[in-house]
Design a protein around this motif. Structure first.
Motif, PDB file in Angstrom:
ATOM      1  N   ILE A 136       1.059  -1.273   0.000  1.00  0.00           N
ATOM      2  CA  ILE A 136       0.045   0.039   0.129  1.00  0.00           C
ATOM      3  C   ILE A 136       0.998   1.193   0.036  1.00  0.00           C
ATOM      4  O   ILE A 136       2.203   1.325   0.325  1.00  0.00           O
ATOM      5  CB  ILE A 136      -0.907   0.214   1.176  1.00  0.00           C
ATOM      6  N   HIS A 137       0.252   2.257  -0.523  1.00  0.00           N
ATOM      7  CA  HIS A 137       1.085   3.615  -0.392  1.00  0.00           C
ATOM      8  C   HIS A 137       0.161   4.697  -0.036  1.00  0.00           C
ATOM      9  O   HIS A 137      -1.075   4.587  -0.091  1.00  0.00           O
ATOM     10  CB  HIS A 137       1.526   3.735  -1.763  1.00  0.00           C
ATOM     11  N   VAL A 138       0.428   5.905   0.242  1.00  0.00           N
ATOM     12  CA  VAL A 138      -0.186   7.147   0.624  1.00  0.00           C
ATOM     13  C   VAL A 138      -0.683   7.532  -0.826  1.00  0.00           C
ATOM     14  O   VAL A 138      -0.234   7.167  -2.023  1.00  0.00           O
ATOM     15  CB  VAL A 138       0.635   8.372   1.159  1.00  0.00           C
ATOM     16  N   SER A 139      -1.852   8.247  -1.006  1.00  0.00           N
ATOM     17  CA  SER A 139      -2.537   8.868  -2.064  1.00  0.00           C
ATOM     18  C   SER A 139      -1.582   9.681  -2.935  1.00  0.00           C
ATOM     19  O   SER A 139      -0.713  10.321  -2.352  1.00  0.00           O
ATOM     20  CB  SER A 139      -3.662   9.907  -1.715  1.00  0.00           C
ATOM     21  N   LYS A 140      -1.915   9.707  -3.999  1.00  0.00           N
ATOM     22  CA  LYS A 140      -1.329  10.564  -5.126  1.00  0.00           C
ATOM     23  C   LYS A 140      -1.756  11.969  -5.313  1.00  0.00           C
ATOM     24  O   LYS A 140      -1.052  12.681  -5.672  1.00  0.00           O
ATOM     25  CB  LYS A 140      -1.007   9.950  -6.330  1.00  0.00           C
ATOM     26  N   LYS A 141      -2.833  12.040  -4.530  1.00  0.00           N
ATOM     27  CA  LYS A 141      -3.387  13.588  -4.525  1.00  0.00           C
ATOM     28  C   LYS A 141      -2.440  14.759  -3.756  1.00  0.00           C
ATOM     29  O   LYS A 141      -1.953  14.405  -2.564  1.00  0.00           O
ATOM     30  CB  LYS A 141      -4.787  13.552  -3.552  1.00  0.00           C
ATOM     31  N   SER A 142      -2.493  15.602  -4.468  1.00  0.00           N
ATOM     32  CA  SER A 142      -1.357  16.616  -3.747  1.00  0.00           C
ATOM     33  C   SER A 142      -2.051  17.675  -3.440  1.00  0.00           C
ATOM     34  O   SER A 142      -1.484  18.669  -2.938  1.00  0.00           O
ATOM     35  CB  SER A 142      -0.212  17.066  -5.041  1.00  0.00           C
ATOM     36  N   ARG A 143      -3.442  17.871  -3.572  1.00  0.00           N
ATOM     37  CA  ARG A 143      -4.321  19.054  -3.148  1.00  0.00           C
ATOM     38  C   ARG A 143      -5.112  18.562  -1.922  1.00  0.00           C
ATOM     39  O   ARG A 143      -6.009  17.691  -2.180  1.00  0.00           O
ATOM     40  CB  ARG A 143      -4.928  19.614  -4.436  1.00  0.00           C
ATOM     41  N   LEU A 144      -5.027  19.494  -0.879  1.00  0.00           N
ATOM     42  CA  LEU A 144      -6.071  19.260   0.390  1.00  0.00           C
ATOM     43  C   LEU A 144      -7.420  19.125  -0.069  1.00  0.00           C
ATOM     44  O   LEU A 144      -8.121  18.277   0.274  1.00  0.00           O
ATOM     45  CB  LEU A 144      -5.912  19.992   1.494  1.00  0.00           C
ATOM     46  N   GLU A 145      -7.982  19.949  -0.966  1.00  0.00           N
ATOM     47  CA  GLU A 145      -9.375  20.095  -1.473  1.00  0.00           C
ATOM     48  C   GLU A 145      -9.727  18.912  -2.149  1.00  0.00           C
ATOM     49  O   GLU A 145     -11.013  18.354  -2.001  1.00  0.00           O
ATOM     50  CB  GLU A 145      -9.390  21.405  -2.389  1.00  0.00           C
ATOM     51  N   GLU A 146      -8.881  18.035  -2.521  1.00  0.00           N
ATOM     52  CA  GLU A 146      -9.354  16.772  -3.362  1.00  0.00           C
ATOM     53  C   GLU A 146      -9.234  15.603  -2.400  1.00  0.00           C
ATOM     54  O   GLU A 146      -9.400  14.296  -2.757  1.00  0.00           O
ATOM     55  CB  GLU A 146      -8.345  16.662  -4.561  1.00  0.00           C
ATOM     56  N   SER A 147      -8.909  15.922  -1.102  1.00  0.00           N
ATOM     57  CA  SER A 147      -8.688  14.581  -0.010  1.00  0.00           C
ATOM     58  C   SER A 147      -9.911  14.301   0.420  1.00  0.00           C
ATOM     59  O   SER A 147     -10.976  15.024   0.674  1.00  0.00           O
ATOM     60  CB  SER A 147      -7.596  14.782   0.608  1.00  0.00           C
ATOM     61  N   CYS A 148      -9.730  12.949   1.273  1.00  0.00           N
ATOM     62  CA  CYS A 148     -10.784  12.535   2.169  1.00  0.00           C
ATOM     63  C   CYS A 148      -9.815  12.211   3.356  1.00  0.00           C
ATOM     64  O   CYS A 148      -8.970  11.507   3.308  1.00  0.00           O
ATOM     65  CB  CYS A 148     -11.493  11.374   1.656  1.00  0.00           C
ATOM     66  N   LEU A 149     -10.150  12.906   4.608  1.00  0.00           N
ATOM     67  CA  LEU A 149      -9.328  12.997   5.782  1.00  0.00           C
ATOM     68  C   LEU A 149      -9.960  11.985   6.805  1.00  0.00           C
ATOM     69  O   LEU A 149     -11.286  11.997   7.021  1.00  0.00           O
ATOM     70  CB  LEU A 149      -9.065  14.398   6.351  1.00  0.00           C
ATOM     71  N   VAL A 150      -9.221  11.361   7.534  1.00  0.00           N
ATOM     72  CA  VAL A 150      -9.841  10.622   8.847  1.00  0.00           C
ATOM     73  C   VAL A 150      -9.000  11.092  10.008  1.00  0.00           C
ATOM     74  O   VAL A 150      -7.713  11.330   9.685  1.00  0.00           O
ATOM     75  CB  VAL A 150      -9.600   8.932   8.403  1.00  0.00           C
ATOM     76  N   THR A 151      -9.741  11.120  11.313  1.00  0.00           N
ATOM     77  CA  THR A 151      -8.793  11.789  12.169  1.00  0.00           C
ATOM     78  C   THR A 151      -9.681  11.117  13.529  1.00  0.00           C
ATOM     79  O   THR A 151     -10.418  10.366  13.495  1.00  0.00           O
ATOM     80  CB  THR A 151      -9.269  13.350  12.112  1.00  0.00           C
ATOM     81  N   GLY A 152      -8.851  11.448  14.636  1.00  0.00           N
ATOM     82  CA  GLY A 152      -9.527  11.295  15.873  1.00  0.00           C
ATOM     83  C   GLY A 152      -9.538  12.604  16.796  1.00  0.00           C
ATOM     84  O   GLY A 152      -8.826  13.545  16.448  1.00  0.00           O
ATOM     85  N   PHE A 153     -10.334  12.330  17.884  1.00  0.00           N
ATOM     86  CA  PHE A 153     -10.037  13.544  18.785  1.00  0.00           C
ATOM     87  C   PHE A 153      -9.812  13.101  20.114  1.00  0.00           C
ATOM     88  O   PHE A 153     -10.254  11.721  20.530  1.00  0.00           O
ATOM     89  CB  PHE A 153     -11.453  14.346  18.855  1.00  0.00           C
ATOM     90  N   PRO A 154      -9.343  13.843  21.094  1.00  0.00           N
ATOM     91  CA  PRO A 154      -9.207  13.379  22.532  1.00  0.00           C
ATOM     92  C   PRO A 154     -10.474  13.318  23.191  1.00  0.00           C
ATOM     93  O   PRO A 154     -11.552  13.919  22.807  1.00  0.00           O
ATOM     94  CB  PRO A 154      -8.034  14.619  23.044  1.00  0.00           C
ATOM     95  N   TYR A 155     -10.419  12.539  24.226  1.00  0.00           N
ATOM     96  CA  TYR A 155     -11.632  12.358  25.231  1.00  0.00           C
ATOM     97  C   TYR A 155     -11.989  13.907  25.981  1.00  0.00           C
ATOM     98  O   TYR A 155     -13.152  14.304  26.047  1.00  0.00           O
ATOM     99  CB  TYR A 155     -11.443  11.382  26.185  1.00  0.00           C
ATOM    100  N   LYS A 156     -11.052  14.639  26.137  1.00  0.00           N
ATOM    101  CA  LYS A 156     -11.254  15.847  26.429  1.00  0.00           C
ATOM    102  C   LYS A 156     -10.576  16.834  25.554  1.00  0.00           C
ATOM    103  O   LYS A 156      -9.392  16.790  25.265  1.00  0.00           O
ATOM    104  CB  LYS A 156     -10.407  16.075  27.985  1.00  0.00           C
TER     105      LYS A 156
END
Length: 183
Positions: A136-156
């Motif tokens: 596997i490899h990272v996406s070849k997309k170079s523009r943030l606007e074209e991406s789909c992001l995944v994140t997490g948040f702290p409990y507080k």
């Protein structure tokens, strides 16, 4: 031998947590109402430590639930027995076993295994990353606007850092952001 141990520990712990989900388990809170720990977290962690200790009794271990299990070693195993415990506790099959190994502070390898959808990610320094043995490899997309992001948040929410402001600016820009509970 380290790679074999890491893979075995992740796979066996994944099987264990999947077994727990079919028979029930106790759930409690750590430091806040939604920062959960389950009986399965503790059992998974215990199993992983046992597998590592059988092969490498002198290695240092850092775990989410037990904390530091120090040894005077250049190797350190880093364990999250169930990443996504809130999902696991609520029957959402987006959770995984996460194990990494470092030597002298440098990451050597790591595995992330979701037994519910049989996704086994493995990466080794200098050898690439794989999903179920396929590169596997990272996406070849170079523009943030074209991406789909995944994140997490702290409990507080921290008082500083602008986490929500950054998240809000991405949403306002129309960028898809997913919060899966096990990023």
């Amino acid at each position: 031998m380290e790679k074999t141990t890491l893979i075995r520990a992740a796979l066996e712990a994944g099987k264990l947590i999947k077994d727990f989900s079919s028979r029930g388990f106790a759930v409690s809170s750590k430091d806040s109402v939604n920062n959960l720990v389950t009986e399965a977290d503790h059992a998974s962690e215990k199993l992983i430590i046992q597998i590592i200790r059988e092969a490498f009794p002198d290695h240092h271990i850092l775990t989410e639930e037990s904390g530091e299990l120090p040894k005077d070693s250049q190797y350190k195993w880093i364990i999250d027995p169930i990443d996504g415990t809130v999902n696991f506790a609520n029957g959402i099959p987006i959770c995984c076993v996460s194990i990494a190994l470092e030597k002298d502070g440098e990451m050597l390898m790591g595995a992330v295994y979701n037994p519910y959808i049989n996704e086994f990610f493995f990466a080794e320094k200098g050898k690439g990353a794989f999903l179920n043995d396929q590169p596997i490899h990272v996406s070849k997309k170079s523009r943030l606007e074209e991406s789909c992001l995944v994140t997490g948040f702290p409990y507080k929410y921290p008082e500083s850092g602008g986490l929500l402001e950054t998240f809000g600016s991405l949403i306002k820009a129309g960028i898809p952001v997913r919060r899966l509970g096990s990023a």
